[in-house]
Design an enzyme around this catalytic site. Sequence first.
Site, PDB file in Angstrom:
ATOM      1  CG  ASP A   9      -7.429 -15.613  -2.064  1.00  0.00           C
ATOM      2  OD1 ASP A   9      -6.911 -15.506  -3.199  1.00  0.00           O
ATOM      3  OD2 ASP A   9      -8.556 -15.154  -1.789  1.00  0.00           O
ATOM      4  CB  CYS A  66      -7.245 -11.983  -2.791  1.00  0.00           C
ATOM      5  SG  CYS A  66      -7.904 -10.312  -2.664  1.00  0.00           S
ATOM      6  CB  THR A  68     -11.260  -8.017  -5.727  1.00  0.00           C
ATOM      7  OG1 THR A  68     -11.130  -8.251  -4.310  1.00  0.00           O
ATOM      8  CG2 THR A  68     -12.511  -8.706  -6.256  1.00  0.00           C
ATOM      9  CG  HIS A  99       1.820  11.344  -3.106  1.00  0.00           C
ATOM     10  ND1 HIS A  99       0.778  12.116  -3.558  1.00  0.00           N
ATOM     11  CD2 HIS A  99       2.908  11.743  -3.808  1.00  0.00           C
ATOM     12  CE1 HIS A  99       1.216  12.955  -4.505  1.00  0.00           C
ATOM     13  NE2 HIS A  99       2.503  12.735  -4.682  1.00  0.00           N
ATOM     14  CG  HIS A 134       3.932  13.225   0.293  1.00  0.00           C
ATOM     15  ND1 HIS A 134       2.628  13.472  -0.066  1.00  0.00           N
ATOM     16  CD2 HIS A 134       4.694  13.740  -0.709  1.00  0.00           C
ATOM     17  CE1 HIS A 134       2.595  14.092  -1.239  1.00  0.00           C
ATOM     18  NE2 HIS A 134       3.846  14.268  -1.643  1.00  0.00           N
TER      19      HIS A 134
END
Length: 143
Positions: A9, A66, A68, A99, A134
Amino acid sequence: MSKIAVAADHAGYEFKDALASYLREKGYDVIDLGTNSPDSVDYPVYAKKLCSSVLSGECEKGILVCGTGIGMSIAANRNKGIRAALCTIPEYARLAREHNNANVLCLGARFVGFDEAVKITDVFLNTEFLGGRHQNRVNQLDT
Ligand code: RB5
């Protein structure tokens, strides 16, 4: 080299552009899905574009940026088949691949330095899924 989709963004586009340049220099085929200006946009739109590119098989993996990394990771993980990991240190990227078989890396441009983001990205793109126990867990994510 594999094909990598990148998208961001307005808070992450400069970071995304720099990362795309770095990856192209390393020989990756990078598909830039925008945004490409500081004009305010909505991160779910770009997360959706990138996830479609990964889910269709056009790109093997994707990187979303973005402010965060949180909004992008929430949005990306709404798409069945996408395993998006918000990584703030290289060790998270290693474990997200080993994992979780993460296929989308999310970065927060306002919280991670660019040099650290490059390290995170390198680890993310060069670490294989371990499978085994996994695999069984990853299989349960989309049921
Ligand atoms: C944009 O201001 C910001 O909210 C966005 O980039 C992101 O951090 C959302 O999770």
